[in-house]
Design an enzyme around this catalytic site. Structure first.
Site, short mmCIF file in Angstrom:
data_model
loop_
_atom_site.label_atom_id
_atom_site.label_comp_id
_atom_site.label_asym_id
_atom_site.label_seq_id
_atom_site.Cartn_x
_atom_site.Cartn_y
_atom_site.Cartn_z
CG ASP A 37 96.99 5.27 28.32
OD1 ASP A 37 97.12 6.23 29.38
OD2 ASP A 37 97.71 4.37 28.51
CD GLU A 48 102.17 10.53 32.14
OE1 GLU A 48 103.25 9.71 31.67
OE2 GLU A 48 101.14 10.20 32.70
O1 FUB Z 1 99.02 3.80 30.64
C1 FUB Z 1 100.46 3.94 31.16
C2 FUB Z 1 100.67 5.15 31.25
O2 FUB Z 1 99.75 6.00 32.06
C3 FUB Z 1 100.50 6.14 29.87
O3 FUB Z 1 101.55 5.83 29.19
C4 FUB Z 1 100.61 7.30 30.54
O4 FUB Z 1 100.14 8.31 29.50
C5 FUB Z 1 99.68 7.29 31.68
O5 FUB Z 1 98.32 7.31 31.22
#
Ligand code: FUB
Length: 446
Positions: A34, A207
């Site tokens: 991320d 997301e």
């Molecule tokens: O790293 C945990 C979660 O996985 C993140 O918050 C999302 O964007 C995905 O990459």
């Protein structure tokens, strides 16, 4: 990869700074995911999640497990400094430190202060799901002091903050869909009701919002499960809160099968870059990820060309570095395999195995400067003995060296004088001449 650790004695404290040198993945001393990349004071700062493996009583086995955040910085996108832990789940008053869920963060500067945003589940009574907190620092690498409570009005993950040209700050986050709101100038409170951002595909998880502005166009980038796993997409608007219009795919689903991806986009020294992640250092468990970067290009009409992930990544590699040709830019169709140097410790990186006469790899952008280098060193091993031909790409290619790798079971450094001396920045081609099998760890010029 070059990796060494330096300990500094500072005002009685031991401050530990790691220097890392890498192509893709960028960070090789831990798992990172991320990535939120930012340019502060002429340097690139990288604020990733820090994946670890759950152990009994610490996190959920088989799932994401994160207890803290590190920050990394680089002046050239090749050498990265790990500044250590900046925020940890046990040091934030409102975070439930049993959850190991310090997910995707972001950081932004305002009036000389650095605001680090991170999602985490709150202690009992703080609401279900994820909240978003802020920690404030005087420098991009911290120290950061966490606020006592999370931001009121946000329930979700993956905060992203942008300050528009008129000084208005916006915060974005995800909860299945993408949301946004204005932030007060104190950067700690919402200044408008959250809105669900419009203009994105209806179906499939979205997301990881990350907004940037270029030439009056607001680009909202985000991972989306259009089919089975996430790919990176973007939508555009002429205002920070939309409505947006779907504009295309930034990066296809990973060929490795890594289920998540997560991006940020920066311009640094007149080049745009996409930061994202894959599961390079943990190919059998995609909750232990590693961040990468590749160059990003715009078309004349402002649309973005799809980014094809590479191992070579970005930046220029000095000829005197240990050049890991396993992070190749191109390779022959047959006869070259990339394998872990040590399958029990994947952080040691990879090796290139040549086993067809004529097989080759190309490694772009090696800087020879204007020093008269004399020798080529190759850390190699060969069960058969073999010869490597090293050329600089050009019209025609120019032979730089020819090195014999002796037959043997152990790694050793073979040395050879340069047949011609390159200057400036060149693409290197390393090729197996004749039959045999040769494994290469790195090549380097002296
Ligand atoms: O790293 C945990 C979660 O996985 C993140 O918050 C999302 O964007 C995905 O990459």
């Amino acid at each position: 990869m070059k990796y060494f650790k330096k300990c500094l004695m500072l005002t009685g404290l031991i401050l530990s700074v790691n220097y890392l040198m890498a192509q893709n993945p960028l960070i090789r001393n831990q798992f990172t995911a991320d990535p939120s990349a930012r340019v502060f004071n002429g340097k690139v700062y990288l604020y990733p999640s820090h994946d670890i493996l759950a152990t009994p009583g610490h996190g959920r086995a088989g799932w994401f497990c994160m207890r803290d955040y590190h920050v990394f910085s680089s002046t050239n996108l090749t050498d990265w400094t790990d500044h250590g832990v900046i925020v940890s789940q046990t040091k934030v008053p409102w975070v439930d430190s049993t959850t190991y869920s310090m997910w995707a963060p972001d950081c932004i500067e305002r009036d000389g202060k650095y605001y680090f945003y991170f999602p985490a589940p709150a202690k009992a009574g703080g609401g279900r799901g994820f909240s978003v907190g802020v920690a404030i620092g005087d420098k991009p690498e911290g120290p950061f002091i966490p606020q006592p409570s999370p931001i009121a009005g946000i329930h979700g993950i993956d905060p992203n903050v942008q300050i528009d040209k008129d000084g208005q700050a916006y915060i974005y986050w995800a909860q299945g869909n993408l949301y946004g709101a204005k932030l007060r100038a104190n950067m700690l409170e919402l200044d408008s009701q959250p809105v669900k951002l419009e203009g994105f595909p209806d179906k499939g998880l979205k997301e990881g919002p990350y907004l940037f502005e270029r030439k009056g166009i607001y680009y909202m980038t985000y991972p989306h499960v259009a089919d089975k796993i996430e790919r990176l997409e973007y939508a555009v608007s002429n205002t920070p809160l939309g409505p947006f219009k779907y504009a295309g795919v930034l990066m296809d689903e990973s060929t490795s099968g890594c289920w998540t991806n997560h991006q940020s986009v920066i311009e640094f020294k007149n080049q745009w870059y996409l930061f994202y992640h894959n599961d390079d250092l943990s190919p059998n468990f995609d909750k232990n990820r590693s961040v990468r970067a590749d160059s990003l290009f715009f078309n004349e009409d402002g649309t973005i060309r799809k980014v094809i992930p590479t191992l070579r990544g970005v930046g220029v590699t000095p000829a005197t570095a240990k050049i890991k040709i396993d992070r190749f830019s191109a390779k022959s169709a047959d006869g070259v395999e990339i394998k872990f140097l040590d399958t029990l410790n994947k952080f040691k990186g990879w090796k290139t195995v040549f086993d067809n006469a004529g097989s080759w790899v190309k490694y772009n952008s090696v800087s020879f400067g204007n020093k008269k280098l004399k020798q080529l060193h190759v850390n190699a091993r060969s069960a058969t003995g073999g010869t490597l031909l090293i050329t600089a790409e050009g019209a025609p290619n120019k032979i730089i060296a020819k090195i014999s790798i002796p037959k043997g079971d152990d790694w050793s450094i073979a040395k050879g004088n340069l047949l011609s001396i390159p200057f400036g920045v060149k693409n290197l081609i390393v090729q197996l001449q004749g039959d045999g099998s040769v494994e290469v760890d790195w090549v380097s010029f002296e």
